[in-house]
Design a protein around this motif. Structure first.
Motif, short mmCIF file in Angstrom:
data_model
loop_
_atom_site.label_atom_id
_atom_site.label_comp_id
_atom_site.label_asym_id
_atom_site.label_seq_id
_atom_site.Cartn_x
_atom_site.Cartn_y
_atom_site.Cartn_z
N LYS A 1 10.22 4.83 4.17
CA LYS A 1 9.80 5.40 5.45
C LYS A 1 8.39 4.94 5.78
O LYS A 1 7.57 4.72 4.90
N PRO A 2 8.08 4.84 7.08
CA PRO A 2 6.71 4.51 7.48
C PRO A 2 5.79 5.72 7.30
O PRO A 2 6.24 6.83 7.00
N ASP A 3 4.52 5.50 7.54
CA ASP A 3 3.55 6.59 7.49
C ASP A 3 3.99 7.71 8.44
O ASP A 3 4.63 7.46 9.46
N ASP A 4 3.61 8.94 8.10
CA ASP A 4 4.02 10.08 8.91
C ASP A 4 3.53 10.00 10.35
O ASP A 4 4.16 10.56 11.25
N ARG A 5 2.43 9.29 10.61
CA ARG A 5 1.94 9.22 11.99
C ARG A 5 2.92 8.48 12.91
O ARG A 5 2.82 8.57 14.12
N TYR A 6 3.86 7.75 12.32
CA TYR A 6 4.91 7.08 13.10
C TYR A 6 6.18 7.93 13.09
O TYR A 6 7.26 7.46 12.72
N SER A 7 6.05 9.18 13.48
CA SER A 7 7.21 10.06 13.54
C SER A 7 7.12 10.98 14.74
O SER A 7 6.02 11.28 15.22
N LEU A 8 8.28 11.38 15.21
CA LEU A 8 8.40 12.22 16.41
C LEU A 8 9.38 13.35 16.15
O LEU A 8 10.24 13.24 15.28
N PRO A 9 9.30 14.42 16.95
CA PRO A 9 10.30 15.48 16.84
C PRO A 9 11.59 15.10 17.55
O PRO A 9 11.57 14.71 18.72
N LEU A 10 12.70 15.15 16.83
CA LEU A 10 14.02 14.89 17.42
C LEU A 10 14.97 16.00 16.99
O LEU A 10 14.95 16.43 15.83
N HIS B 1 11.19 9.36 11.77
CA HIS B 1 10.26 8.25 11.60
C HIS B 1 10.72 7.03 12.41
O HIS B 1 11.91 6.75 12.49
N ILE B 2 9.76 6.35 12.98
CA ILE B 2 10.02 5.11 13.72
C ILE B 2 9.89 3.97 12.72
O ILE B 2 8.82 3.72 12.19
N ARG B 3 11.00 3.30 12.46
CA ARG B 3 11.03 2.30 11.39
C ARG B 3 10.78 0.86 11.85
O ARG B 3 10.34 0.04 11.07
N TYR B 4 11.07 0.55 13.10
CA TYR B 4 10.98 -0.85 13.48
C TYR B 4 9.53 -1.31 13.58
O TYR B 4 8.62 -0.51 13.78
N VAL B 5 9.32 -2.61 13.44
CA VAL B 5 7.99 -3.20 13.51
C VAL B 5 7.62 -3.47 14.97
O VAL B 5 8.49 -3.81 15.78
N ASP B 6 6.33 -3.28 15.29
CA ASP B 6 5.83 -3.60 16.63
C ASP B 6 4.36 -3.96 16.46
O ASP B 6 3.51 -3.09 16.30
N HIS B 7 4.08 -5.26 16.48
CA HIS B 7 2.71 -5.72 16.23
C HIS B 7 1.75 -5.30 17.33
O HIS B 7 0.58 -5.03 17.07
N GLU B 8 2.22 -5.23 18.59
CA GLU B 8 1.36 -4.81 19.69
C GLU B 8 0.89 -3.37 19.51
O GLU B 8 -0.21 -3.02 19.92
N ALA B 9 1.72 -2.54 18.92
CA ALA B 9 1.36 -1.14 18.68
C ALA B 9 0.77 -0.94 17.28
O ALA B 9 0.57 0.19 16.85
N ARG C 1 0.83 -1.20 0.00
CA ARG C 1 0.00 0.00 0.00
C ARG C 1 0.87 1.26 0.00
O ARG C 1 1.99 1.24 0.49
N PRO C 2 0.35 2.34 -0.52
CA PRO C 2 1.13 3.58 -0.54
C PRO C 2 1.35 4.13 0.86
O PRO C 2 0.53 3.93 1.76
N ARG C 3 2.45 4.78 1.03
CA ARG C 3 2.79 5.43 2.30
C ARG C 3 1.82 6.59 2.53
O ARG C 3 1.51 7.34 1.62
N ILE C 4 1.34 6.73 3.77
CA ILE C 4 0.42 7.81 4.09
C ILE C 4 1.21 9.02 4.56
O ILE C 4 1.89 8.98 5.60
N LEU C 5 1.14 10.07 3.77
CA LEU C 5 1.81 11.33 4.09
C LEU C 5 0.79 12.29 4.69
O LEU C 5 -0.37 12.29 4.29
N ASP C 6 1.23 13.09 5.64
CA ASP C 6 0.35 14.06 6.28
C ASP C 6 1.12 15.35 6.48
O ASP C 6 1.90 15.48 7.44
N LYS C 7 0.93 16.30 5.59
CA LYS C 7 1.68 17.56 5.64
C LYS C 7 1.37 18.35 6.91
O LYS C 7 2.26 19.00 7.46
N ASP C 8 0.13 18.28 7.38
CA ASP C 8 -0.22 18.99 8.62
C ASP C 8 0.53 18.39 9.81
O ASP C 8 1.04 19.12 10.66
N TRP C 9 0.60 17.06 9.87
CA TRP C 9 1.34 16.40 10.95
C TRP C 9 2.82 16.76 10.89
O TRP C 9 3.43 17.12 11.89
#
Length: 121
Positions: free
Chosen positions: A56-65, A38-46, A7-15
């Protein structure tokens, strides 16, 4: 090939724009040195799927660093980086998604992760 890789990567410019306004989740620094990590590792529980190498993963899996921490995150095993910092980045992502787009509330949340006295404000 997994469904997440098809599936295509979900980008979110507002995020993305919002993440750049927040303090670094490791240092608390704010400003032009904050990058979207972006947080790249897999975590099935999350419910965090594997995205594959070079993608890169979807933008929702990213944090400010802060840029220095972002470089460190990429220079070593990512799980080890977060473990050394004593943080669960996927839980932080989930909480930030709940707070979006409230910059003030998200800033207080991030700073409280770094220094508990912020929780009282």
């Amino acid at each position: 090939m997994t469904l997440a890789q098809c599936r295509p990567r979900i980008l979110d410019k507002d995020w993305t724009s919002w993440v750049h306004e927040l303090p670094c989740v490791v240092t608390g620094r704010i400003g032009e040195g904050v990058q979207q990590a972006h947080i790249r590792y897999v975590d099935h529980e999350a419910d965090k799927p594997l995205t594959g190498m070079g993608r890169k993963p979807d933008d929702r899996y990213s944090l400010p660093l802060w840029w220095e921490q972002h470089q460190r995150q990429h220079s070593m095993n990512e799980r080890e980086f977060w473990e050394r910092e004593g943080k669960n980045p996927l839980l932080i992502c989930a909480r930030l998604q709940e707070l979006f787009p409230d910059t003030h509330a998200a800033t207080i949340f991030i700073l409280a992760q770094i220094d508990p006295k912020w929780r009282r404000r």
